[in-house]
Design an enzyme around this catalytic site. Structure first.
Site, mmCIF file in Angstrom:
data_model
loop_
_atom_site.group_PDB
_atom_site.id
_atom_site.type_symbol
_atom_site.label_atom_id
_atom_site.label_comp_id
_atom_site.label_asym_id
_atom_site.label_seq_id
_atom_site.Cartn_x
_atom_site.Cartn_y
_atom_site.Cartn_z
ATOM 1 N N CYS A 26 23.693 16.746 -76.132
ATOM 2 C CA CYS A 26 24.422 17.426 -77.209
ATOM 3 C C CYS A 26 25.696 16.692 -77.612
ATOM 4 C CB CYS A 26 24.744 18.859 -76.812
ATOM 5 S SG CYS A 26 23.255 19.876 -76.706
ATOM 6 N N HIS A 70 24.616 21.336 -94.936
ATOM 7 C CA HIS A 70 24.556 19.876 -94.979
ATOM 8 C C HIS A 70 25.918 19.236 -94.701
ATOM 9 C CE1 HIS A 70 20.631 20.815 -96.571
ATOM 10 N NE2 HIS A 70 20.285 19.557 -96.412
ATOM 11 N N GLU A 109 20.915 28.595 -83.161
ATOM 12 C CA GLU A 109 20.842 27.144 -83.351
ATOM 13 C C GLU A 109 19.399 26.678 -83.427
ATOM 14 O OE1 GLU A 109 24.674 24.997 -81.289
ATOM 15 O OE2 GLU A 109 22.753 24.936 -80.278
HETATM 16 ZN ZN LIG Z 1 23.300 21.206 -81.215
#
Ligand SMILES: [Zn+2]
Length: 119
Positions: A26, A70, A109
């Site tokens: 991550c 974005h 997520e």
């Molecule tokens: Zn992530």
């Protein structure tokens, strides 16, 4: 009569987590198809029969949607460490003044990873 309602939004954004160990995946820039669910709770308007117009919620979230979609979330002041948890708290902080009935913010997520901020 008190009712809880929810309104969901979706956007795509990139982020990385700057505080994870160097080998953590991550820490690398990557993207998510985020889903945000806003929870509001309050009394029904006796005439209209609703807690709040869903259109009002959409209008309130629109500036955040434009900010996030974005974007690289790390670039936004206050989101230098954009975990799902801190993103949910950020959204709550931004929206509570304009949506007083807001009780909780859920940030997904991925289909399997979700954070719920309910102060
Ligand atoms: Zn992530």
């Amino acid at each position: 009569m008190t009712v809880r309602i929810t309104k969901a939004f979706a956007f795509d954004a990139a982020h990385y987590l700057p505080n994870v160990p160097p080998e953590h995946k991550c820490g690398r820039l990557h993207g998510h198809g985020y889903r945000v669910v806003l929870g509001l709770e309050g009394p029904l308007d006796p005439a209209l029969g609703w807690v709040q117009d869903y259109g009002d919620i959409t209008a309130a979230f629109r500036p955040l949607l434009e900010r996030f979609d974005h974007a690289r979330l790390n670039d936004l002041p206050g989101l230098e460490n954009p975990t799902a948890e801190l993103l949910a708290a950020y959204i709550h902080r931004e929206l509570k003044p304009v949506l007083p009935l807001l009780t909780d913010v859920t940030v997904c997520e991925s289909p399997t990873s979700t954070a719920v901020y309910r102060p």
